[in-house]
Design a protein around this motif. Structure first.
Motif, PDB file in Angstrom:
ATOM      1  N   GLY A 136     -10.360 -17.792 -12.174  1.00 46.18           N
ATOM      2  CA  GLY A 136     -11.008 -17.002 -13.292  1.00 46.18           C
ATOM      3  C   GLY A 136     -11.033 -15.477 -13.077  1.00 46.18           C
ATOM      4  O   GLY A 136     -11.623 -14.823 -13.815  1.00 46.18           O
ATOM      5  N   GLY A 137     -10.610 -15.236 -11.889  1.00 42.73           N
ATOM      6  CA  GLY A 137     -10.368 -13.674 -11.449  1.00 42.73           C
ATOM      7  C   GLY A 137     -11.888 -12.975 -11.292  1.00 42.73           C
ATOM      8  O   GLY A 137     -12.121 -11.866 -11.377  1.00 42.73           O
ATOM      9  N   THR A 138     -12.841 -13.886 -10.882  1.00 44.36           N
ATOM     10  CA  THR A 138     -14.099 -13.393 -10.889  1.00 44.36           C
ATOM     11  C   THR A 138     -14.615 -12.774  -9.187  1.00 44.36           C
ATOM     12  O   THR A 138     -15.362 -12.224  -8.964  1.00 44.36           O
ATOM     13  N   ILE A 139     -13.401 -13.124  -8.230  1.00 45.74           N
ATOM     14  CA  ILE A 139     -13.648 -12.910  -6.936  1.00 45.74           C
ATOM     15  C   ILE A 139     -12.361 -12.542  -6.484  1.00 45.74           C
ATOM     16  O   ILE A 139     -11.202 -12.992  -7.102  1.00 45.74           O
ATOM     17  N   LYS A 140     -12.217 -12.114  -5.373  1.00 49.07           N
ATOM     18  CA  LYS A 140     -11.005 -11.718  -4.625  1.00 49.07           C
ATOM     19  C   LYS A 140     -10.750 -12.744  -3.583  1.00 49.07           C
ATOM     20  O   LYS A 140     -11.537 -13.208  -2.945  1.00 49.07           O
ATOM     21  N   ALA A 141      -9.500 -13.443  -3.619  1.00 47.35           N
ATOM     22  CA  ALA A 141      -9.182 -13.950  -2.087  1.00 47.35           C
ATOM     23  C   ALA A 141      -8.072 -13.351  -1.389  1.00 47.35           C
ATOM     24  O   ALA A 141      -7.000 -12.847  -2.068  1.00 47.35           O
ATOM     25  N   TYR A 142      -8.280 -13.170  -0.238  1.00 47.91           N
ATOM     26  CA  TYR A 142      -7.250 -12.328   0.516  1.00 47.91           C
ATOM     27  C   TYR A 142      -6.273 -13.492   1.523  1.00 47.91           C
ATOM     28  O   TYR A 142      -5.215 -13.111   1.672  1.00 47.91           O
ATOM     29  N   ALA A 143      -6.636 -14.644   1.958  1.00 45.77           N
ATOM     30  CA  ALA A 143      -5.922 -15.255   2.443  1.00 45.77           C
ATOM     31  C   ALA A 143      -6.425 -16.820   2.822  1.00 45.77           C
ATOM     32  O   ALA A 143      -7.536 -16.877   2.776  1.00 45.77           O
ATOM     33  N   VAL A 144      -5.518 -17.650   3.013  1.00 43.74           N
ATOM     34  CA  VAL A 144      -6.079 -19.243   3.388  1.00 43.74           C
ATOM     35  C   VAL A 144      -5.783 -19.255   4.932  1.00 43.74           C
ATOM     36  O   VAL A 144      -4.848 -18.846   5.372  1.00 43.74           O
ATOM     37  N   ALA A 145      -6.638 -19.695   5.662  1.00 44.67           N
ATOM     38  CA  ALA A 145      -6.595 -19.863   7.248  1.00 44.67           C
ATOM     39  C   ALA A 145      -5.701 -20.952   7.795  1.00 44.67           C
ATOM     40  O   ALA A 145      -6.327 -21.724   8.607  1.00 44.67           O
ATOM     41  N   THR A 146      -4.784 -21.427   7.098  1.00 47.43           N
ATOM     42  CA  THR A 146      -4.007 -22.613   7.484  1.00 47.43           C
ATOM     43  C   THR A 146      -2.493 -22.170   7.540  1.00 47.43           C
ATOM     44  O   THR A 146      -2.175 -20.949   6.989  1.00 47.43           O
ATOM     45  N   PRO A 147      -1.859 -22.756   8.456  1.00 47.14           N
ATOM     46  CA  PRO A 147      -0.298 -22.370   8.487  1.00 47.14           C
ATOM     47  C   PRO A 147       0.418 -22.257   7.510  1.00 47.14           C
ATOM     48  O   PRO A 147       1.343 -21.645   7.193  1.00 47.14           O
ATOM     49  N   ARG A 181       0.668 -22.548   3.025  1.00 48.45           N
ATOM     50  CA  ARG A 181      -0.002 -22.285   1.752  1.00 48.45           C
ATOM     51  C   ARG A 181      -0.595 -23.268   1.169  1.00 48.45           C
ATOM     52  O   ARG A 181      -0.064 -24.521   1.636  1.00 48.45           O
ATOM     53  N   ASN A 182      -1.673 -23.196   0.307  1.00 42.16           N
ATOM     54  CA  ASN A 182      -2.208 -24.427  -0.412  1.00 42.16           C
ATOM     55  C   ASN A 182      -1.678 -24.798  -1.664  1.00 42.16           C
ATOM     56  O   ASN A 182      -1.638 -23.738  -2.415  1.00 42.16           O
ATOM     57  N   PRO A 183      -1.178 -25.980  -2.027  1.00 37.06           N
ATOM     58  CA  PRO A 183      -0.664 -26.097  -3.492  1.00 37.06           C
ATOM     59  C   PRO A 183      -1.402 -25.705  -4.473  1.00 37.06           C
ATOM     60  O   PRO A 183      -0.977 -25.332  -5.687  1.00 37.06           O
ATOM     61  N   SER A 184      -2.905 -25.991  -4.472  1.00 37.25           N
ATOM     62  CA  SER A 184      -3.732 -25.293  -5.560  1.00 37.25           C
ATOM     63  C   SER A 184      -3.824 -23.704  -5.808  1.00 37.25           C
ATOM     64  O   SER A 184      -4.021 -23.340  -6.901  1.00 37.25           O
ATOM     65  N   LEU A 185      -3.103 -23.150  -4.717  1.00 36.91           N
ATOM     66  CA  LEU A 185      -3.162 -21.566  -4.866  1.00 36.91           C
ATOM     67  C   LEU A 185      -1.926 -21.120  -4.340  1.00 36.91           C
ATOM     68  O   LEU A 185      -1.916 -20.469  -3.225  1.00 36.91           O
ATOM     69  N   PRO A 186      -0.781 -21.425  -4.937  1.00 36.62           N
ATOM     70  CA  PRO A 186       0.454 -21.104  -4.340  1.00 36.62           C
ATOM     71  C   PRO A 186       0.708 -19.610  -4.114  1.00 36.62           C
ATOM     72  O   PRO A 186       1.627 -19.115  -3.360  1.00 36.62           O
ATOM     73  N   ASP A 187       0.021 -18.758  -5.025  1.00 37.31           N
ATOM     74  CA  ASP A 187       0.342 -17.007  -4.698  1.00 37.31           C
ATOM     75  C   ASP A 187      -0.625 -16.462  -3.461  1.00 37.31           C
ATOM     76  O   ASP A 187      -0.487 -15.350  -3.278  1.00 37.31           O
ATOM     77  N   LEU A 188      -1.591 -17.484  -2.872  1.00 42.94           N
ATOM     78  CA  LEU A 188      -2.391 -16.888  -1.920  1.00 42.94           C
ATOM     79  C   LEU A 188      -1.945 -17.058  -0.539  1.00 42.94           C
ATOM     80  O   LEU A 188      -1.580 -18.190  -0.062  1.00 42.94           O
ATOM     81  N   PRO A 189      -1.750 -15.936   0.005  1.00 44.84           N
ATOM     82  CA  PRO A 189      -0.876 -15.986   1.246  1.00 44.84           C
ATOM     83  C   PRO A 189      -1.557 -16.486   2.539  1.00 44.84           C
ATOM     84  O   PRO A 189      -2.902 -16.634   2.418  1.00 44.84           O
TER      85      PRO A 189
END
Ligand code: MLT
Length: 326
Positions: free
Chosen positions: A219-230, A232-240
């Motif tokens: 929804g673009g209401t917050i920023k996400a910088y990264a997922v802390a797993t080796p 990427r997560n399929p639900s957020l493919p653009d999140l490094p």
């Protein structure tokens, strides 16, 4: 052995077999009334979301409704203490997690329960990768800038969490030790209300379970910088990943699971485990959990023994990472 003790022994034996018979009868008929599922955080947060999705399906299999009771306080340890002391009859359960059933142990030296001694592991429900999140207008475009900014402005940083011992607290304590910073922690009754404060810009950043953040990120209401797993997560493919984004040392994932008070009859625990496993195979349940980025355990990860082993290893892991906070 005098008469009394012999009688007691005999009586004890008789009582035990009556109890066993009653137990197995009890297990056979279980459940005969509504089950209460304690959720140790506010409604709308990740643990509440997962508990509601899975228990709604479990109730169909068990033929009795499962009501969610949100009991908040002390990073989830208030509710978990209550669950540990509840009647071990299968009618009071708790959806605990990496915080209440692992990280809380080193953080609370006087914790009123022990995850391994005071609970029957029932079923692992979902793995929940941790994300580094910030308010929408946080002055950093990527993780590198985020790290530089929080290091340069630590004394001004307000980091939201769900209380000492919670997943958001413990996973951000880990981030603080990796970055060697000491931000100001702002506690909430759960990351549901903490997320509202992040969306509102009242706090600067948070480490949270993915299931609570996906809708806000999309929804673009917050920023996400990264997922802390080796990966990427399929639900957020653009999140490094933190590895891709330059913070490989920061790796952390949480998990949510059902526990029953110690002494709950094995046949009842087995029935609950089977109902949870069946729910995790339900198409609708799977779609909702996967859309929110959670990892659904495979068959070998759904046994009571697998959950017991997970709790044991996580208590050891977090005891090596976290220092007493009390
Ligand atoms: C919640 O449901 O609010 C979370 O699990 C809290 C936390 O442990 O961060």
């Amino acid at each position: 052995m005098n008469y009394l003790r012999r009688t007691l022994a005999t009586a004890g034996l008789a009582l035990a077999s009556i109890a066993a018979m009653a137990g197995s009868g009890q297990a056979q008929d279980y459940p005969t009334r509504t089950i209460t599922m304690i959720v140790p955080f506010a409604a709308g947060g990740p643990t509440d979301i997962i508990a509601r999705i899975v228990t709604a399906e479990m109730a169909k299999t068990l033929g009795q409704s499962i009501i969610i009771e949100n009991v908040v306080g002390a990073g989830g340890t208030t509710a978990t203490t209550r669950a540990a002391r509840a009647n071990p009859d299968g009618y009071t359960l708790i959806t605990g997690h990496m915080g209440t059933h692992a990280a809380a142990v080193p953080l609370y030296p006087k914790l009123a329960y022990h995850p391994e001694k005071d609970f029957e592991p029932v079923a692992l429900l979902a793995g929940t990768p941790i994300l580094i999140l910030a308010k929408k207008d946080f002055p950093a475009k990527d993780l590198k800038e985020f790290v530089a900014y929080v290091k340069a402005n630590t004394d001004k940083m307000n980091m939201a969490h769900a209380g000492i011992g919670s997943v958001s607290y413990s996973s951000c304590e880990l981030l603080s030790s990796v970055l060697e910073i000491k931000p100001t922690g702002v506690p909430f009754n759960g990351t549901g209300p903490a997320m509202n404060a992040l969306v509102g810009g009242q706090v600067d950043y948070m480490c949270d379970q993915i299931v609570n953040a996906v809708p806000q990120i999309n929804g673009g209401t917050i920023k996400a910088y990264a997922v802390a797993t080796p990966e990427r997560n399929p639900s957020l493919p653009d999140l490094p990943t933190t590895i891709e984004a330059g913070l490989p040392k920061y790796q952390v994932s949480a998990w949510n699971a059902i526990f029953a008070p110690k002494g709950t009859p094995p046949a009842i625990v087995a029935k609950l485990n089977a109902a949870a496993a069946k729910a995790l195979d339900d198409e609708n349940v799977r779609k909702r959990l996967l859309d929110l980025g959670s990892d659904i355990p495979k068959a070998d990860g759904r046994t009571q023994a697998a959950l017991a082993a997970l709790v044991k290893s996580e208590v050891e892991k977090w005891s090596a990472v976290l220092k007493p906070a009390m």
